[in-house]
Motif scaffolding. Structure first.
Motif, PDB file in Angstrom:
ATOM      1  N   LEU A   1      33.973  59.449 -27.457  1.00  0.00           N
ATOM      2  CA  LEU A   1      33.241  60.345 -28.342  1.00  0.00           C
ATOM      3  C   LEU A   1      34.064  60.632 -29.591  1.00  0.00           C
ATOM      4  CD1 LEU A   1      31.959  62.912 -25.680  1.00  0.00           C
ATOM      5  CD2 LEU A   1      30.708  60.962 -26.638  1.00  0.00           C
ATOM      6  N   GLU A   2      33.367  61.003 -30.656  1.00  0.00           N
ATOM      7  CA  GLU A   2      34.065  61.335 -31.892  1.00  0.00           C
ATOM      8  C   GLU A   2      34.879  62.605 -31.704  1.00  0.00           C
ATOM      9  OE1 GLU A   2      33.299  61.625 -36.721  1.00  0.00           O
ATOM     10  OE2 GLU A   2      31.602  61.389 -35.344  1.00  0.00           O
ATOM     11  N   CYS A   3      36.086  62.609 -32.264  1.00  0.00           N
ATOM     12  CA  CYS A   3      36.982  63.761 -32.134  1.00  0.00           C
ATOM     13  C   CYS A   3      36.540  64.899 -33.052  1.00  0.00           C
ATOM     14  CB  CYS A   3      38.409  63.366 -32.499  1.00  0.00           C
ATOM     15  SG  CYS A   3      39.158  62.173 -31.371  1.00  0.00           S
ATOM     16  N   PRO A   4      36.806  66.141 -32.650  1.00  0.00           N
ATOM     17  CA  PRO A   4      36.539  67.271 -33.552  1.00  0.00           C
ATOM     18  C   PRO A   4      37.392  67.162 -34.810  1.00  0.00           C
ATOM     19  CG  PRO A   4      37.005  68.012 -31.301  1.00  0.00           C
ATOM     20  CD  PRO A   4      37.352  66.563 -31.357  1.00  0.00           C
ATOM     21  N   ARG A   5      36.968  67.804 -35.879  1.00  0.00           N
ATOM     22  CA  ARG A   5      37.737  67.793 -37.114  1.00  0.00           C
ATOM     23  C   ARG A   5      39.004  68.647 -36.956  1.00  0.00           C
ATOM     24  NH1 ARG A   5      34.568  65.573 -41.355  1.00  0.00           N
ATOM     25  NH2 ARG A   5      33.114  64.180 -40.284  1.00  0.00           N
ATOM     26  N   ALA A   6      40.030  68.286 -37.702  1.00  0.00           N
ATOM     27  CA  ALA A   6      41.298  69.017 -37.650  1.00  0.00           C
ATOM     28  C   ALA A   6      41.135  70.398 -38.291  1.00  0.00           C
ATOM     29  CB  ALA A   6      42.380  68.225 -38.378  1.00  0.00           C
ATOM     30  N   ARG A   7      41.846  71.378 -37.705  1.00  0.00           N
ATOM     31  CA  ARG A   7      41.905  72.723 -38.271  1.00  0.00           C
ATOM     32  C   ARG A   7      43.364  73.012 -38.637  1.00  0.00           C
ATOM     33  NH1 ARG A   7      39.405  73.825 -33.441  1.00  0.00           N
ATOM     34  NH2 ARG A   7      41.086  75.272 -32.887  1.00  0.00           N
ATOM     35  N   PHE A   8      43.547  73.716 -39.728  1.00  0.00           N
ATOM     36  CA  PHE A   8      44.887  73.948 -40.258  1.00  0.00           C
ATOM     37  C   PHE A   8      45.206  75.438 -40.293  1.00  0.00           C
ATOM     38  CE2 PHE A   8      43.232  70.009 -41.951  1.00  0.00           C
ATOM     39  CZ  PHE A   8      44.302  69.138 -41.909  1.00  0.00           C
ATOM     40  N   ASP A   9      46.482  75.759 -40.088  1.00  0.00           N
ATOM     41  CA  ASP A   9      46.912  77.147 -40.239  1.00  0.00           C
ATOM     42  C   ASP A   9      47.287  77.397 -41.695  1.00  0.00           C
ATOM     43  OD1 ASP A   9      49.453  76.047 -40.616  1.00  0.00           O
ATOM     44  OD2 ASP A   9      50.117  76.455 -38.567  1.00  0.00           O
ATOM     45  N   ALA A  10      47.756  78.613 -41.986  1.00  0.00           N
ATOM     46  CA  ALA A  10      48.054  78.987 -43.372  1.00  0.00           C
ATOM     47  C   ALA A  10      49.149  78.137 -43.986  1.00  0.00           C
ATOM     48  CB  ALA A  10      48.442  80.468 -43.424  1.00  0.00           C
ATOM     49  N   ALA A  11      50.064  77.595 -43.149  1.00  0.00           N
ATOM     50  CA  ALA A  11      51.168  76.773 -43.656  1.00  0.00           C
ATOM     51  C   ALA A  11      50.780  75.311 -43.793  1.00  0.00           C
ATOM     52  CB  ALA A  11      52.377  76.912 -42.732  1.00  0.00           C
ATOM     53  N   GLY A  12      49.565  74.947 -43.358  1.00  0.00           N
ATOM     54  CA  GLY A  12      49.127  73.557 -43.454  1.00  0.00           C
ATOM     55  C   GLY A  12      49.324  72.762 -42.188  1.00  0.00           C
ATOM     56  N   GLY A  13      49.795  73.389 -41.124  1.00  0.00           N
ATOM     57  CA  GLY A  13      49.968  72.692 -39.850  1.00  0.00           C
ATOM     58  C   GLY A  13      48.652  72.550 -39.116  1.00  0.00           C
ATOM     59  N   VAL A  14      48.499  71.447 -38.379  1.00  0.00           N
ATOM     60  CA  VAL A  14      47.286  71.215 -37.601  1.00  0.00           C
ATOM     61  C   VAL A  14      47.384  72.003 -36.300  1.00  0.00           C
ATOM     62  CG1 VAL A  14      45.823  69.496 -36.501  1.00  0.00           C
ATOM     63  CG2 VAL A  14      47.033  68.921 -38.606  1.00  0.00           C
ATOM     64  N   VAL A  15      46.414  72.851 -36.033  1.00  0.00           N
ATOM     65  CA  VAL A  15      46.482  73.723 -34.861  1.00  0.00           C
ATOM     66  C   VAL A  15      45.773  73.132 -33.644  1.00  0.00           C
ATOM     67  CG1 VAL A  15      46.695  75.787 -36.294  1.00  0.00           C
ATOM     68  CG2 VAL A  15      44.413  75.037 -35.550  1.00  0.00           C
ATOM     69  N   ASN A  16      44.992  72.089 -33.830  1.00  0.00           N
ATOM     70  CA  ASN A  16      44.261  71.488 -32.699  1.00  0.00           C
ATOM     71  C   ASN A  16      44.572  69.997 -32.584  1.00  0.00           C
ATOM     72  OD1 ASN A  16      42.865  70.879 -35.071  1.00  0.00           O
ATOM     73  ND2 ASN A  16      40.903  70.698 -34.022  1.00  0.00           N
ATOM     74  N   LEU A  17      45.857  69.650 -32.708  1.00  0.00           N
ATOM     75  CA  LEU A  17      46.273  68.251 -32.756  1.00  0.00           C
ATOM     76  C   LEU A  17      45.809  67.478 -31.527  1.00  0.00           C
ATOM     77  CD1 LEU A  17      47.972  66.604 -34.835  1.00  0.00           C
ATOM     78  CD2 LEU A  17      49.892  66.840 -33.272  1.00  0.00           C
ATOM     79  N   GLU A  18      45.885  68.096 -30.358  1.00  0.00           N
ATOM     80  CA  GLU A  18      45.580  67.365 -29.127  1.00  0.00           C
ATOM     81  C   GLU A  18      44.118  66.941 -29.059  1.00  0.00           C
ATOM     82  OE1 GLU A  18      47.155  68.508 -25.423  1.00  0.00           O
ATOM     83  OE2 GLU A  18      48.770  69.702 -26.279  1.00  0.00           O
ATOM     84  N   GLU A  19      43.226  67.697 -29.658  1.00  0.00           N
ATOM     85  CA  GLU A  19      41.810  67.320 -29.585  1.00  0.00           C
ATOM     86  C   GLU A  19      41.324  66.558 -30.816  1.00  0.00           C
ATOM     87  OE1 GLU A  19      39.231  70.657 -29.281  1.00  0.00           O
ATOM     88  OE2 GLU A  19      39.733  71.491 -31.247  1.00  0.00           O
ATOM     89  N   CYS A  20      42.012  66.735 -31.966  1.00  0.00           N
ATOM     90  CA  CYS A  20      41.490  66.102 -33.184  1.00  0.00           C
ATOM     91  C   CYS A  20      42.063  64.704 -33.426  1.00  0.00           C
ATOM     92  CB  CYS A  20      41.739  66.982 -34.409  1.00  0.00           C
ATOM     93  SG  CYS A  20      43.448  67.041 -34.983  1.00  0.00           S
ATOM     94  N   VAL A  21      43.205  64.386 -32.815  1.00  0.00           N
ATOM     95  CA  VAL A  21      43.789  63.052 -33.008  1.00  0.00           C
ATOM     96  C   VAL A  21      43.100  62.056 -32.088  1.00  0.00           C
ATOM     97  CG1 VAL A  21      45.850  61.620 -32.725  1.00  0.00           C
ATOM     98  CG2 VAL A  21      46.024  63.845 -33.820  1.00  0.00           C
TER      99      VAL A  21
END
Length: 509
Positions: free
Chosen positions: A323-343
């Protein structure tokens, strides 16, 4: 279109076609020489079965003429990697059903001692005709032009089927997209046994009538001198050549050269910007592979760190769920907060694209084509606006303290330090479970353990799990002939850490 149709259009063109060392050929002479090669090889190739000519050469004039010879459609060219040795080279020759190998004194000894039963070896002592009749073959766009072996960064190289349209389509596309014309001079220093030089360097010139200036092997120190000597206006690259050239001493007159455009892939943002400024040219970086089934374009507005916007049908899918992965979400510093599901893995949901399969390797082709989609083996994630970010190869998916990490985002952060020229992040086993991270760094400036730790502490988008446990400062990274890092060689060798961080600490010693 076929490559033959492009050559026929150049047969009466007396403008400059090829420059190799001090020798020059017009298009008329170049096309005639290629016909002569076809006529001579026809007498050496088998009457039935695959008519495949292996070419074991650097970027010499003979290599360029052999490429054109394959364009007539009477036989297919096999690009043999000049860095392969012994049984590995023999395996490539056998897998590709090579009947004739064309080589020279530089590489002839690589064939010594190999069991080349039934293979004819032709070297520079062969008396090639200067011209020959146009062969009767009339190739279509879907016919085989060439076999190009993958770089082999994640396993044994595979022979990719390169059709005529896989040469002519990008030749036309790049000519239009980059504004190339017959007045340009294409500087080709990347190896012509690989797709980047053939598709981005040689093919557009055959399409638009530009001159091709060859460097037998890429040299960072000779780059600017070559550009000036040849009057080169365009160059192609793959991997790290931008960084290598940027590591040479800068001079006040570096921008005084004819170069206006450089096109390639895998350059990092810092080198792309700095190279263009230093040499007074435009650098266009893209994303691609020899298979060329996933297209991503760096367009205006591409955010920092992104590869660009995907072509039609290109998406990021979870290889386990399909299935297609969810889109990446970023915190205020620009880090990806949902890496395990979006990659996930970059796929072409519409099918093979321009991928025509691997030669003599149905299982590898089937592995790429699962569920009617092309699975690239490249990890990535996508933001809410559709921009794609590279996360590494599937082998670059790391697990530290129960958290999944991708190597490429960490490498991009390390490259922010002005002293870091190259960075490779890979895993070694954790004695308890999972992985520990190693960063191999090539430096071009001063950097010590304390300064490195302070730098990492200032990177707000770096996960605490993404701090390397070990750092190796090395003179160079092991690479393929096309400048891709061989991380498996780093993993197989001794660790030899320059700096080590305590398991729960933030300082290096």
């Amino acid at each position: 279109m076929s490559v033959r149709s492009l050559l026929e259009a150049r047969a009466s063109d007396d403008s400059l076609a090829l420059v190799a060392r001090e020798k020059r050929w017009s298009w008329t002479e170049y096309v005639a020489a290629s016909r002569g090669r076809v006529a001579a090889l026809a007498r050496l190739l088998p009457a039935s079965g695959p008519r495949h000519v292996g070419v074991l050469l650097d970027n010499t004039a003979e290599m360029a003429i052999q490429l054109a010879a394959a364009g007539w459609g009477a036989h297919a060219l096999v690009g043999l990697n000049t860095t392969r040795r012994g049984e590995s080279l023999l395996a490539d020759i056998r897998k590709a059903d090579v009947s004739v190998v064309v080589t020279d004194a530089t590489h002839r000894e690589l064939l010594d001692g190999l069991d080349l039963d039934g293979v004819v070896v032709v070297d520079e002592s062969f008396d090639w005709p200067v011209d020959g009749p146009a062969p009767s073959a009339s190739p279509s766009g879907s016919d085989l032009f060439m076999l190009i072996f993958t770089s082999g960064t994640s396993g044994e190289p595979k022979a990719v089927r390169i059709t005529h349209e896989k040469i002519t389509f990008p030749a036309a596309y790049l000519t239009e997209r980059l504004g190339l014309t017959g007045d340009d001079v294409h500087y080709v220093a990347m190896p012509l046994f690989h797709s980047n030089a053939v598709i981005a360097g040689w093919a557009p010139a055959v399409y638009n009538g530009a001159a091709i200036a060859l460097r037998e092997k890429f040299s960072a120190s000779a780059f600017l001198a070559d550009v000036r000597a040849y009057g080169a206006t365009y160059a192609n690259y793959v991997g790290k050549p931008l960084a290598y050239v940027m590591a040479t001493p800068a001079l006040p007159d570096d921008a005084e050269n004819p170069l206006r455009l450089v096109f390639g892939n895998e350059g990092n943002e810092r080198d792309i910007a700095a190279f263009g400024e230093r040499f007074g040219c435009r650098v266009v970086d893209g994303f691609g592979s020899t298979e060329n089934a996933v297209v991503i374009s760096r367009v205006e507005g591409t955010p920092p760190g992104s590869l660009g916007q995907p072509g039609p049908g290109v998406a990021v899918f979870d290889p386990e769920t399909g299935l297609e992965c969810p889109r990446a979400r970023f915190d205020a510093a620009g880090g990806v907060v949902n890496l395990e599901e979006c990659v996930g893995e970059l796929v072409n949901t519409t099918g093979m694209g321009q991928f025509a399969g691997y030669y003599n390797d149905e299982s590898a082709t089937a592995e790429r084509m699962r569920g009617g989609m092309y699975w690239s083996g490249d990890l990535a994630y996508r933001d809410a606006d559709g921009w794609i970010y590279y996360a590494g190869r599937t082998a670059d998916w790391l697990r530290v303290d129960g958290e999944n990490l991708a190597a490429a985002p960490i490498e991009r952060i390390l490259l922010r330090h002005p002293a870091v020229s190259e960075a490779a992040v890979y895993a070694v086993p954790d004695p308890s479970a999972g992985d520990q991270l190693v960063a191999a760094l090539v430096l071009t400036g001063a950097l010590d353990a304390d300064a490195f730790g302070s730098f990492l502490a200032g990177q707000g988008d770096l996960s605490s799990k993404g701090w390397p446990r070990f750092v190796r400062v090395v003179d160079s990274l092991p690479r393929t002939a096309t400048n891709k890092v061989l991380k498996r060689e780093l993993q197989a060798g001794p660790l030899e850490a320059t700096w080590t961080r305590e398991e729960r600490g933030t300082t290096y010693r």
